[in-house]
Enzyme design. Structure first.
Site, PDB file in Angstrom:
ATOM      1  N   ARG A  27       0.840  -1.186   0.000  1.00  0.00           N
ATOM      2  CA  ARG A  27       0.000   0.000   0.000  1.00  0.00           C
ATOM      3  C   ARG A  27       0.880   1.243   0.000  1.00  0.00           C
ATOM      4  O   ARG A  27       1.781   1.382   0.829  1.00  0.00           O
ATOM      5  CB  ARG A  27      -0.934   0.029   1.218  1.00  0.00           C
ATOM      6  CG  ARG A  27      -2.154  -0.862   1.101  1.00  0.00           C
ATOM      7  CD  ARG A  27      -3.122  -0.313   0.052  1.00  0.00           C
ATOM      8  NE  ARG A  27      -4.309  -1.142  -0.109  1.00  0.00           N
ATOM      9  CZ  ARG A  27      -4.447  -2.076  -1.035  1.00  0.00           C
ATOM     10  NH1 ARG A  27      -3.437  -2.332  -1.855  1.00  0.00           N
ATOM     11  NH2 ARG A  27      -5.573  -2.753  -1.146  1.00  0.00           N
ATOM     12  N   GLU A  37      -2.580   6.931  -6.351  1.00  0.00           N
ATOM     13  CA  GLU A  37      -2.628   6.252  -7.646  1.00  0.00           C
ATOM     14  C   GLU A  37      -3.811   6.728  -8.490  1.00  0.00           C
ATOM     15  O   GLU A  37      -4.885   7.002  -7.949  1.00  0.00           O
ATOM     16  CB  GLU A  37      -2.721   4.742  -7.423  1.00  0.00           C
ATOM     17  CG  GLU A  37      -1.486   4.180  -6.756  1.00  0.00           C
ATOM     18  CD  GLU A  37      -1.602   2.682  -6.483  1.00  0.00           C
ATOM     19  OE1 GLU A  37      -2.617   2.065  -6.904  1.00  0.00           O
ATOM     20  OE2 GLU A  37      -0.703   2.139  -5.852  1.00  0.00           O
ATOM     21  N   HIS A  50       1.224  -0.637 -10.143  1.00  0.00           N
ATOM     22  CA  HIS A  50       0.401  -1.473  -9.259  1.00  0.00           C
ATOM     23  C   HIS A  50       0.054  -2.802  -9.953  1.00  0.00           C
ATOM     24  O   HIS A  50      -1.103  -3.119 -10.215  1.00  0.00           O
ATOM     25  CB  HIS A  50      -0.879  -0.749  -8.835  1.00  0.00           C
ATOM     26  CG  HIS A  50      -1.466  -1.304  -7.570  1.00  0.00           C
ATOM     27  ND1 HIS A  50      -2.160  -0.537  -6.670  1.00  0.00           N
ATOM     28  CD2 HIS A  50      -1.441  -2.548  -7.030  1.00  0.00           C
ATOM     29  CE1 HIS A  50      -2.557  -1.279  -5.649  1.00  0.00           C
ATOM     30  NE2 HIS A  50      -2.129  -2.514  -5.857  1.00  0.00           N
TER      31      HIS A  50
END
Length: 322
Positions: A241, A270, A288
């Protein structure tokens, strides 16, 4: 792991697909439900009446479900997350409203651990920078890069020894000089060294791999002090995270060479990445991609569907978090 799915009679149960999902999951949901696609940034107060009838909501973990979207769906009974992380869900609000929440643990563990190890090697061995150098023709022109470090023998600190942290540690056991870990409390059934103080943990590590879940208690856990404790030869990898690392402090530490490098798959805001990182050859960036394999995304989707099937059928949910 494979989950069989046999949705009951696909009566017109309305659900919300909150934000973009995954084609395989989209198609399966459309076969069993009346699906209302709602943008992740939609105004909850502006949802049309037919959407407000939704009884379930499905979203990526990076989108989650706020208290506002729950309140905008008065008939909501279940939230199915297409991720293992659920820090973007107001779980307390869901519990208070009697809304069940599920996630997709285990099925993505191996792929996320594989990427963590890949980022570790890419960062320590300058793989991305060297690739750019070759493509630019610099190697052919006789340009030479500085020597890099080695992974073998390094003291590797795992921040968060849960499912993913353990899987990373197992992969690195054959090459690590030592594996140590920090978490809120010692973990049973492990021989890895536990370091209770985060600064002591950083000082004892050559590399920190962030594998802890997010949430308010972990926000900014890796701060400027911890990065300074890691030191100018230290590196950090984050596959869990973005919120766990103080991003401003990380950018400053990298710019000032107070740490040696970083391999990052996740970010605080993000898909926006601090532009200062783009010019840094000692940083490896990924969009990601931890669970982004064909096999894992299908397994995640199947688990979302299996939880929805259990909910529709009145059976116990497979992977509840609330």
């Amino acid at each position: 792991m494979t989950y069989s799915r046999a949705m009951t009679d696909p009566v017109a149960i309305p659900i919300v697909a909150f934000g973009p999902l995954y084609p395989y999951l989209d198609e399966a949901l459309a076969r069993s439900f009346v699906v209302h696609a709602v943008a992740a940034d939609a105004d909850p107060d502006a949802l049309p009446p037919e959407v407000r009838e939704a009884r379930a909501l499905v979203s990526f973990g990076s989108v989650g479900a706020s208290a506002a979207i729950m309140d905008a769906l008065p008939k909501l009974e279940m939230i199915g997350l297409f991720s293992v992380g659920y820090d973007k869900v107001d779980v307390d609000h869901a519990r208070a409203k009697g809304i069940r929440v599920t996630n997709t643990p285990d099925v993505l563990t191996d792929d996320v651990a594989d990427l963590a190890v890949g980022l570790l090697y890419a960062t320590v061995r300058h793989i991305a920078a060297n690739d750019r150098m070759v493509r630019a023709g610099d190697w052919a022109r006789g340009v030479k890069l500085a020597l890099c470090g080695r992974v073998t023998g390094k003291r590797i600190g795992i921040l968060g020894l849960g499912r993913i942290g353990r899987a990373i540690a197992r992969r690195l056991e054959p090459v690590a000089g030592e594996i140590l870990y920090h978490s809120r409390r010692p973990v049973a059934d492990t021989a890895y060294r536990y370091v209770a103080d985060p600064l002591d943990f950083a000082r004892a590590s050559d590399v920190i791999i962030v594998a802890t879940s997010g949430g308010p208690e972990a926000k900014g856990l890796v701060d400027a002090a911890m990065l300074d404790a890691l030191g100018p030869e230290g590196m950090i990898v984050n596959i869990r995270r973005g919120s766990v690392i103080d991003e401003d402090a990380l950018v400053a530490a990298l710019a000032e060479k107070r740490i040696a490098g970083a391999g990052l798959d996740v970010f605080a805001n993000e898909p926006h990445v601090p532009e200062a990182l783009f010019a840094m050859d000692h940083v490896v960036l990924q969009p990601h991609q931890g669970s982004a394999t064909v096999e894992t995304r299908k397994a995640m989707a199947d688990l979302v569907l299996a939880n929805l099937d259990a909910w529709v059928s009145g059976r116990p949910l497979l992977t509840p978090v609330a």
